[in-house]
Design a protein around this motif. Sequence first.
Motif, PDB file in Angstrom:
ATOM      1  N   ILE A  65     -36.821  70.954 -80.840  1.00 57.92           N
ATOM      2  CA  ILE A  65     -36.121  70.039 -79.927  1.00 57.92           C
ATOM      3  C   ILE A  65     -35.778  68.767 -80.699  1.00 57.92           C
ATOM      4  N   ALA A  66     -34.517  68.379 -80.642  1.00 55.79           N
ATOM      5  CA  ALA A  66     -34.049  67.166 -81.323  1.00 55.79           C
ATOM      6  C   ALA A  66     -33.759  66.092 -80.283  1.00 55.79           C
ATOM      7  N   ILE A  67     -34.336  64.908 -80.500  1.00 52.25           N
ATOM      8  CA  ILE A  67     -34.007  63.789 -79.597  1.00 52.25           C
ATOM      9  C   ILE A  67     -33.484  62.641 -80.448  1.00 52.25           C
ATOM     10  N   ASP A  68     -32.259  62.269 -80.220  1.00 48.51           N
ATOM     11  CA  ASP A  68     -31.689  61.116 -80.913  1.00 48.51           C
ATOM     12  C   ASP A  68     -31.359  60.042 -79.895  1.00 48.51           C
ATOM     13  N   GLY A  69     -31.136  58.844 -80.404  1.00 53.60           N
ATOM     14  CA  GLY A  69     -30.747  57.791 -79.478  1.00 53.60           C
ATOM     15  C   GLY A  69     -30.932  56.406 -80.064  1.00 53.60           C
ATOM     16  N   THR A  70     -30.520  55.438 -79.262  1.00 51.00           N
ATOM     17  CA  THR A  70     -30.579  54.051 -79.699  1.00 51.00           C
ATOM     18  C   THR A  70     -32.028  53.546 -79.683  1.00 51.00           C
ATOM     19  N   ALA A  71     -32.258  52.456 -80.426  1.00 54.81           N
ATOM     20  CA  ALA A  71     -33.594  51.856 -80.482  1.00 54.81           C
ATOM     21  C   ALA A  71     -33.985  51.368 -79.088  1.00 54.81           C
ATOM     22  N   GLY A  72     -35.181  51.739 -78.679  1.00 57.63           N
ATOM     23  CA  GLY A  72     -35.691  51.259 -77.391  1.00 57.63           C
ATOM     24  C   GLY A  72     -35.155  52.027 -76.193  1.00 57.63           C
ATOM     25  N   SER A  73     -34.493  53.160 -76.430  1.00 62.59           N
ATOM     26  CA  SER A  73     -33.924  53.922 -75.305  1.00 62.59           C
ATOM     27  C   SER A  73     -34.959  54.809 -74.625  1.00 62.59           C
ATOM     28  N   GLY A  74     -36.147  54.926 -75.240  1.00 61.19           N
ATOM     29  CA  GLY A  74     -37.206  55.745 -74.651  1.00 61.19           C
ATOM     30  C   GLY A  74     -37.306  57.127 -75.284  1.00 61.19           C
ATOM     31  N   LYS A  75     -36.635  57.311 -76.429  1.00 62.58           N
ATOM     32  CA  LYS A  75     -36.670  58.654 -77.042  1.00 62.58           C
ATOM     33  C   LYS A  75     -38.064  59.004 -77.552  1.00 62.58           C
ATOM     34  N   GLY A  76     -38.783  57.998 -78.055  1.00 64.03           N
ATOM     35  CA  GLY A  76     -40.142  58.232 -78.556  1.00 64.03           C
ATOM     36  C   GLY A  76     -41.073  58.613 -77.408  1.00 64.03           C
ATOM     37  N   THR A  77     -40.925  57.909 -76.299  1.00 65.65           N
ATOM     38  CA  THR A  77     -41.767  58.195 -75.128  1.00 65.65           C
ATOM     39  C   THR A  77     -41.482  59.590 -74.601  1.00 65.65           C
ATOM     40  N   LEU A  78     -40.187  59.937 -74.516  1.00 62.36           N
ATOM     41  CA  LEU A  78     -39.831  61.278 -74.036  1.00 62.36           C
ATOM     42  C   LEU A  78     -40.387  62.338 -74.989  1.00 62.36           C
ATOM     43  N   ALA A  79     -40.263  62.090 -76.295  1.00 60.78           N
ATOM     44  CA  ALA A  79     -40.747  63.071 -77.282  1.00 60.78           C
ATOM     45  C   ALA A  79     -42.256  63.279 -77.122  1.00 60.78           C
ATOM     46  N   THR A  94     -27.625  66.120 -85.337  1.00 60.54           N
ATOM     47  CA  THR A  94     -26.333  66.197 -86.036  1.00 60.54           C
ATOM     48  C   THR A  94     -26.482  66.647 -87.485  1.00 60.54           C
ATOM     49  N   VAL A  95     -27.552  66.170 -88.160  1.00 61.28           N
ATOM     50  CA  VAL A  95     -27.671  66.419 -89.599  1.00 61.28           C
ATOM     51  C   VAL A  95     -28.927  67.225 -89.961  1.00 61.28           C
ATOM     52  N   VAL A  96     -30.068  66.783 -89.473  1.00 61.34           N
ATOM     53  CA  VAL A  96     -31.328  67.376 -89.954  1.00 61.34           C
ATOM     54  C   VAL A  96     -31.510  68.793 -89.394  1.00 61.34           C
ATOM     55  N   PHE A  97     -31.346  68.930 -88.080  1.00 63.37           N
ATOM     56  CA  PHE A  97     -31.459  70.258 -87.458  1.00 63.37           C
ATOM     57  C   PHE A  97     -30.276  70.509 -86.525  1.00 63.37           C
ATOM     58  N   PRO A  98     -29.080  70.748 -87.104  1.00 66.00           N
ATOM     59  CA  PRO A  98     -27.911  70.963 -86.235  1.00 66.00           C
ATOM     60  C   PRO A  98     -28.040  72.216 -85.371  1.00 66.00           C
ATOM     61  N   ASP A  99     -28.956  73.124 -85.752  1.00 64.70           N
ATOM     62  CA  ASP A  99     -29.135  74.344 -84.943  1.00 64.70           C
ATOM     63  C   ASP A  99     -30.345  74.255 -84.006  1.00 64.70           C
ATOM     64  N   ALA A 100     -30.813  73.055 -83.753  1.00 63.09           N
ATOM     65  CA  ALA A 100     -31.977  72.889 -82.860  1.00 63.09           C
ATOM     66  C   ALA A 100     -31.729  73.598 -81.522  1.00 63.09           C
ATOM     67  N   ASP A 101     -32.788  74.107 -80.909  1.00 61.43           N
ATOM     68  CA  ASP A 101     -32.641  74.839 -79.648  1.00 61.43           C
ATOM     69  C   ASP A 101     -32.183  73.923 -78.508  1.00 61.43           C
ATOM     70  N   TYR A 102     -32.719  72.697 -78.498  1.00 59.25           N
ATOM     71  CA  TYR A 102     -32.326  71.737 -77.458  1.00 59.25           C
ATOM     72  C   TYR A 102     -32.077  70.399 -78.127  1.00 59.25           C
ATOM     73  N   LYS A 103     -31.022  69.736 -77.668  1.00 52.75           N
ATOM     74  CA  LYS A 103     -30.698  68.416 -78.223  1.00 52.75           C
ATOM     75  C   LYS A 103     -30.510  67.430 -77.077  1.00 52.75           C
TER      76      LYS A 103
END
Length: 214
Positions: free
Chosen positions: A3-17, A126-135
Amino acid sequence: MIIAIDGTAGSGKGTLAKKLSSKLNLKHLDTGILFRLIASQAIKFNISNNDKRLIDLCKNLTIDEVIKTENCERKNLRSNIVSKKASEIALNTSIRNELINFQRKYIKFDKSLYNGIILDGRDIGTVVFPDADYKFFLDANVKIRAKRRTQELIHLNYKVIYHEVLNELILRDKQDTNRTVGPLVKAKDAILIDSSVKSEDEVLKEALKYIKIN
Ligand code: DC
């Protein structure tokens, strides 16, 4: 499963992960930690952003060191000065390539221990795991992100004020989005979650709607 989670700083991506990692039993890597670890050593040894010694620091980074850092959050890694330096060194293609190699090696996990892996960062889908199962791509209004980040840093005993955090986020967003290599951009097939008016649990619930577990 990746699962790949990208996003802006402070958007909560770390918490969701983190929440998805414990809910679904996934190995988790906060890839920002990699950039922050290199940035903090660069500051300590007074190394400038294009100095080749930064590549050696990346090559010498070990999985043990990253795990240790994740488990026992080193306080100075979240400081404004480290955040700024991390975003600056992240512009360097050779550093990004070294850290991409690191991330690809990191995903080898023991299948008897985990159901998969989840990574959060800027260019995972986009770059590290473009074939990730969920993005997923997380974003939120910058003032809301700055408010949350200020609270989080105060909780960790940093002495920060809202306006400094806001300015730092605006600068980093600009730098992370406009760089030529691995810019912060939503992958075409990523699911956008705007966390501006959602609680942590609402964001988790929304993400879980898309994930199918065998
Ligand atoms: O996710 P974070 O705020 O801890 O990341 C700190 C900086 O590291 C961010 O401003 C840009 C850089 N970074 C990156 O370029 N690519 C990643 N996958 C993760 C972080």
